[in-house]
Write a protein that holds these residues in place. Structure first.
Motif, PDB file in Angstrom:
ATOM      1  N   TYR A 109      -2.512   2.087  -5.668  1.00 51.21           N
ATOM      2  CA  TYR A 109      -2.365   3.551  -6.009  1.00 51.21           C
ATOM      3  C   TYR A 109      -2.864   4.215  -4.605  1.00 51.21           C
ATOM      4  CZ  TYR A 109      -1.660   2.856 -10.931  1.00 51.21           C
ATOM      5  OH  TYR A 109      -1.295   2.318 -12.207  1.00 51.21           O
ATOM      6  N   GLU A 110      -3.961   3.785  -4.196  1.00 45.35           N
ATOM      7  CA  GLU A 110      -4.485   4.411  -2.959  1.00 45.35           C
ATOM      8  C   GLU A 110      -3.848   4.277  -1.855  1.00 45.35           C
ATOM      9  OE1 GLU A 110      -7.869   6.149  -2.140  1.00 45.35           O
ATOM     10  OE2 GLU A 110      -7.544   6.405  -4.075  1.00 45.35           O
ATOM     11  N   ALA A 111      -2.851   3.083  -1.483  1.00 42.37           N
ATOM     12  CA  ALA A 111      -1.887   3.166  -0.554  1.00 42.37           C
ATOM     13  C   ALA A 111      -0.885   4.188  -0.493  1.00 42.37           C
ATOM     14  CB  ALA A 111      -1.334   1.627  -0.636  1.00 42.37           C
ATOM     15  N   LEU A 112      -0.516   4.758  -1.957  1.00 42.73           N
ATOM     16  CA  LEU A 112       0.577   5.744  -1.798  1.00 42.73           C
ATOM     17  C   LEU A 112       0.187   7.187  -1.226  1.00 42.73           C
ATOM     18  CD1 LEU A 112       2.068   4.979  -5.323  1.00 42.73           C
ATOM     19  CD2 LEU A 112       3.271   4.714  -2.983  1.00 42.73           C
ATOM     20  N   LYS A 113      -1.164   7.363  -1.018  1.00 38.89           N
ATOM     21  CA  LYS A 113      -1.721   8.426  -0.207  1.00 38.89           C
ATOM     22  C   LYS A 113      -1.262   8.067   1.137  1.00 38.89           C
ATOM     23  CE  LYS A 113      -5.645   9.153  -3.236  1.00 38.89           C
ATOM     24  NZ  LYS A 113      -7.200   8.971  -3.226  1.00 38.89           N
ATOM     25  N   HIS A 114      -1.014   7.019   1.684  1.00 42.89           N
ATOM     26  CA  HIS A 114      -0.909   7.031   3.237  1.00 42.89           C
ATOM     27  C   HIS A 114       0.416   6.406   3.690  1.00 42.89           C
ATOM     28  CE1 HIS A 114      -5.133   7.579   3.236  1.00 42.89           C
ATOM     29  NE2 HIS A 114      -5.262   6.766   2.427  1.00 42.89           N
ATOM     30  N   VAL A 115       1.093   5.644   2.769  1.00 42.02           N
ATOM     31  CA  VAL A 115       2.298   5.036   3.205  1.00 42.02           C
ATOM     32  C   VAL A 115       3.335   5.388   2.000  1.00 42.02           C
ATOM     33  CG1 VAL A 115       1.442   3.085   4.529  1.00 42.02           C
ATOM     34  CG2 VAL A 115       2.040   2.747   1.954  1.00 42.02           C
ATOM     35  N   SER A 116       4.514   5.095   2.188  1.00 48.16           N
ATOM     36  CA  SER A 116       5.593   5.612   1.296  1.00 48.16           C
ATOM     37  C   SER A 116       5.941   4.527   0.186  1.00 48.16           C
ATOM     38  CB  SER A 116       6.991   5.900   1.901  1.00 48.16           C
ATOM     39  OG  SER A 116       7.703   4.500   2.597  1.00 48.16           O
ATOM     40  N   PHE A 117       6.348   4.842  -0.919  1.00 50.94           N
ATOM     41  CA  PHE A 117       6.523   4.025  -2.080  1.00 50.94           C
ATOM     42  C   PHE A 117       7.615   2.574  -1.726  1.00 50.94           C
ATOM     43  CE2 PHE A 117       9.177   2.642  -5.721  1.00 50.94           C
ATOM     44  CZ  PHE A 117       7.923   1.982  -6.568  1.00 50.94           C
ATOM     45  N   PRO A 118       8.397   2.747  -0.924  1.00 45.52           N
ATOM     46  CA  PRO A 118       9.372   1.802  -0.610  1.00 45.52           C
ATOM     47  C   PRO A 118       8.632   0.839   0.353  1.00 45.52           C
ATOM     48  CG  PRO A 118      10.653   3.818  -0.230  1.00 45.52           C
ATOM     49  CD  PRO A 118       9.207   4.081  -0.569  1.00 45.52           C
ATOM     50  N   VAL A 119       7.566   1.225   1.237  1.00 49.88           N
ATOM     51  CA  VAL A 119       6.782   0.655   1.991  1.00 49.88           C
ATOM     52  C   VAL A 119       5.870  -0.342   1.171  1.00 49.88           C
ATOM     53  CG1 VAL A 119       4.771   0.507   3.414  1.00 49.88           C
ATOM     54  CG2 VAL A 119       7.049   1.826   3.877  1.00 49.88           C
ATOM     55  N   GLN A 120       5.318   0.301   0.068  1.00 48.70           N
ATOM     56  CA  GLN A 120       4.430  -0.382  -0.965  1.00 48.70           C
ATOM     57  C   GLN A 120       5.070  -1.335  -1.830  1.00 48.70           C
ATOM     58  OE1 GLN A 120       4.072   0.696  -4.951  1.00 48.70           O
ATOM     59  NE2 GLN A 120       2.216   1.351  -4.879  1.00 48.70           N
ATOM     60  N   MET A 121       6.218  -1.025  -2.216  1.00 52.55           N
ATOM     61  CA  MET A 121       7.102  -1.917  -2.815  1.00 52.55           C
ATOM     62  C   MET A 121       7.547  -3.186  -2.250  1.00 52.55           C
ATOM     63  SD  MET A 121       8.385  -2.557  -5.921  1.00 52.55           S
ATOM     64  CE  MET A 121       7.789  -0.946  -6.686  1.00 52.55           C
ATOM     65  N   LEU A 122       8.083  -2.927  -1.023  1.00 51.91           N
ATOM     66  CA  LEU A 122       8.535  -3.910  -0.354  1.00 51.91           C
ATOM     67  C   LEU A 122       7.390  -4.839   0.234  1.00 51.91           C
ATOM     68  CD1 LEU A 122      11.031  -5.245   0.986  1.00 51.91           C
ATOM     69  CD2 LEU A 122      10.347  -3.926   3.190  1.00 51.91           C
ATOM     70  N   GLY A 123       6.062  -4.082   0.280  1.00 52.20           N
ATOM     71  CA  GLY A 123       4.724  -4.932   0.821  1.00 52.20           C
ATOM     72  C   GLY A 123       4.528  -5.933  -0.133  1.00 52.20           C
ATOM     73  N   LYS A 124       4.987  -5.777  -1.376  1.00 51.40           N
ATOM     74  CA  LYS A 124       4.571  -6.594  -2.546  1.00 51.40           C
ATOM     75  C   LYS A 124       5.189  -8.003  -2.433  1.00 51.40           C
ATOM     76  CE  LYS A 124       3.726  -3.270  -6.062  1.00 51.40           C
ATOM     77  NZ  LYS A 124       3.868  -2.615  -7.527  1.00 51.40           N
ATOM     78  N   ILE A 147       8.330   5.427 -10.063  1.00 53.47           N
ATOM     79  CA  ILE A 147       8.451   6.831  -9.667  1.00 53.47           C
ATOM     80  C   ILE A 147       7.481   7.663 -10.048  1.00 53.47           C
ATOM     81  CG2 ILE A 147      10.242   8.505 -10.124  1.00 53.47           C
ATOM     82  CD1 ILE A 147      11.249   6.280  -8.322  1.00 53.47           C
ATOM     83  N   ILE A 148       6.906   7.439 -11.206  1.00 50.95           N
ATOM     84  CA  ILE A 148       5.763   8.401 -11.883  1.00 50.95           C
ATOM     85  C   ILE A 148       4.533   8.116 -10.712  1.00 50.95           C
ATOM     86  CG2 ILE A 148       4.456   8.961 -13.651  1.00 50.95           C
ATOM     87  CD1 ILE A 148       6.715   8.082 -15.556  1.00 50.95           C
ATOM     88  N   GLN A 149       4.525   6.985 -10.461  1.00 50.33           N
ATOM     89  CA  GLN A 149       3.173   6.680  -9.753  1.00 50.33           C
ATOM     90  C   GLN A 149       3.222   7.509  -8.553  1.00 50.33           C
ATOM     91  OE1 GLN A 149       1.990   2.531  -7.394  1.00 50.33           O
ATOM     92  NE2 GLN A 149       3.104   2.305  -9.205  1.00 50.33           N
ATOM     93  N   GLU A 150       4.498   7.493  -7.945  1.00 51.19           N
ATOM     94  CA  GLU A 150       4.364   7.857  -6.549  1.00 51.19           C
ATOM     95  C   GLU A 150       4.473   9.574  -6.884  1.00 51.19           C
ATOM     96  OE1 GLU A 150       7.613   8.187  -2.920  1.00 51.19           O
ATOM     97  OE2 GLU A 150       8.466   7.301  -4.702  1.00 51.19           O
ATOM     98  N   ARG A 151       4.845  10.214  -7.869  1.00 48.73           N
ATOM     99  CA  ARG A 151       4.812  11.394  -7.994  1.00 48.73           C
ATOM    100  C   ARG A 151       3.166  11.824  -8.127  1.00 48.73           C
ATOM    101  NH1 ARG A 151       3.513  15.683  -8.421  1.00 48.73           N
ATOM    102  NH2 ARG A 151       4.204  17.569  -9.437  1.00 48.73           N
ATOM    103  N   ILE A 152       2.595  11.047  -8.864  1.00 50.62           N
ATOM    104  CA  ILE A 152       1.200  11.317  -8.878  1.00 50.62           C
ATOM    105  C   ILE A 152       0.249  11.196  -7.818  1.00 50.62           C
ATOM    106  CG2 ILE A 152      -1.076  10.617 -10.229  1.00 50.62           C
ATOM    107  CD1 ILE A 152       0.603   9.565 -12.746  1.00 50.62           C
ATOM    108  N   MET A 153       0.526  10.374  -6.947  1.00 50.14           N
ATOM    109  CA  MET A 153      -0.433  10.077  -5.771  1.00 50.14           C
ATOM    110  C   MET A 153       0.064  10.781  -4.583  1.00 50.14           C
ATOM    111  SD  MET A 153      -2.684   8.401  -7.313  1.00 50.14           S
ATOM    112  CE  MET A 153      -3.809   8.261  -5.716  1.00 50.14           C
ATOM    113  N   SER A 154       1.378  11.150  -4.492  1.00 50.01           N
ATOM    114  CA  SER A 154       1.817  11.578  -3.370  1.00 50.01           C
ATOM    115  C   SER A 154       2.459  13.034  -3.465  1.00 50.01           C
ATOM    116  CB  SER A 154       3.066  10.705  -2.518  1.00 50.01           C
ATOM    117  OG  SER A 154       4.136  10.688  -3.523  1.00 50.01           O
TER     118      SER A 154
END
Length: 349
Positions: A95-110, A27-34
């Motif tokens: 981290y860079e990906a969060l500038k372009h895609v949402s956190f759920p996408v990043q998390m699911l992409g893992k 959640i903090i990661q998403e707040r910082i980057m997006s």
């Protein structure tokens, strides 16, 4: 009975710690980057990597001093450097990906990492996987793909059309993270070392690499933090959550095995995605909900099957001491279990 109750409490405590700390980390990661700070966006992903590694070094040094462990490197330095290089690349890409895609996408992409981990395992460690591993990896891959193509994937403030670049960054993350976890496991097998020894040297090399990147590409993060104290507080909290998450991950996998940890990490993914939807109001449709059910249903089924199989083997070993060698071979390493769907590494944070 009391021993079993104590074990259950510790397992529950470690599991809760993993879920809470890594959900907070996400959640903090998403707040910082997006999200903006007074109209300005934080842009230095390498600085976040650097801060996380400095906190990790401090934690590893403290634990080694407390246990009076030697600070001598147990493996050639170039092996730690190899892990660090892929770790920095994968974390930076995350981290860079969060500038372009949402956190759920990043998390699911893992969840896509199963296939890269399997391929790296075949190439580096000459592993062999059964049909059930390939079936699980295929169903998860299909579920993730369906999630990506049936709904919105952009982060809230991303430019239209930047989603593809974000997915490319996630692909780089998956390749780097798959190599990191596989080579970490190989290092534990080839050299007698503690988890803190590897944490110290991998984090140290990672700090050096990320510092070089900051100096060469983005010297402004410190001035940004001085101008935006809330950003500085979030970065410190992010690093603390990452270190605390590593502690709970290592503790759970050491005492209860990587299968239990894998199920905890799957639960963490679900909780993190739901919390992100609740806080940041990402759009989601019915097909994406179905995709989430396919992905996490497959993962939980695979992990439950593996956990049941390991318990059956333990019971067989107790009944037949001759099978104890077979059981020993199937115990988890300090980094993960033999299997792509349940190989969890603390390097993720």
């Amino acid at each position: 009975m009391w021993r079993q109750l104590d074990s259950a409490w510790r397992c529950g405590g470690y599991g809760t710690g993993v879920v809470v700390m890594l959900t907070l980390y996400g959640i903090i990661q998403e707040r910082i980057m997006s999200e903006a700070y007074d109209g300005e966006f934080f842009t230095s992903s390498a600085f976040l990597v650097f801060c996380n590694r400095i906190f990790g070094i401090a934690f590893a040094v403290g634990m080694m001093m407390a246990s009076k462990e030697s600070f001598q490197n147990k493996a050639p330095l170039w092996k730690y450097l190899l892990i660090s290089s892929s770790n920095v690349l994968s974390t930076w890409s995350q981290y860079e990906a969060l500038k372009h895609v949402s956190f759920p996408v990043q998390m699911l992409g893992k969840s896509f990492k199963m296939l890269p981990v399997m391929l790296w395992g075949i190439l580096i460690s000459h592993k062999r996987y059964g049909w059930n591993d390939w079936a699980t990896a295929s169903s998860v891959t299909w579920g993730v793909t369906q999630f990506l193509v049936t709904g919105e994937i952009l982060s809230k403030h991303a430019d239209e059309g930047s989603g593809f670049y974000g997915l490319c960054l996630l692909f780089v993350f998956l390749l780097g993270d798959g190599f990191t976890s596989t080579f970490q496991e190989k290092l534990f097998k080839e050299h007698t070392m503690s988890k803190y020894n590897q944490m110290l040297y991998v984090n140290s090399w990672s700090a050096v690499i990320s510092a070089i990147v900051i100096a060469g590409a983005d010297p402004r993060p410190i001035s940004f933090c001085l101008g935006h104290p809330l950003a500085a507080a979030h970065i410190c909290l992010l690093s603390l959550a990452a270190v605390a998450g590593q502690f709970f991950i290592y503790s759970e996998v050491k005492e209860f095995g990587a299968l239990v940890l894998a199920m905890t990490m799957n639960l963490r993914q679900v909780v993190s995605i739901l919390v992100s939807y609740a806080i940041y109001f990402h759009p989601v449709n019915l097909m994406q909900i179905l995709s989430l059910a396919i992905v996490f249903g497959s993962l939980f089924l695979k992990n439950y099957s593996g956990l049941k199989k390991s318990r059956d083997r333990e019971e067989d070993a107790k009944a037949s001491p001759a099978k104890s060698d077979e059981l020993r071979e199937l115990r988890p390493t300090e980094i993960g279990w033999e299997g792509p769907c349940i190989q969890v590494e603390p390097a993720e944070v």
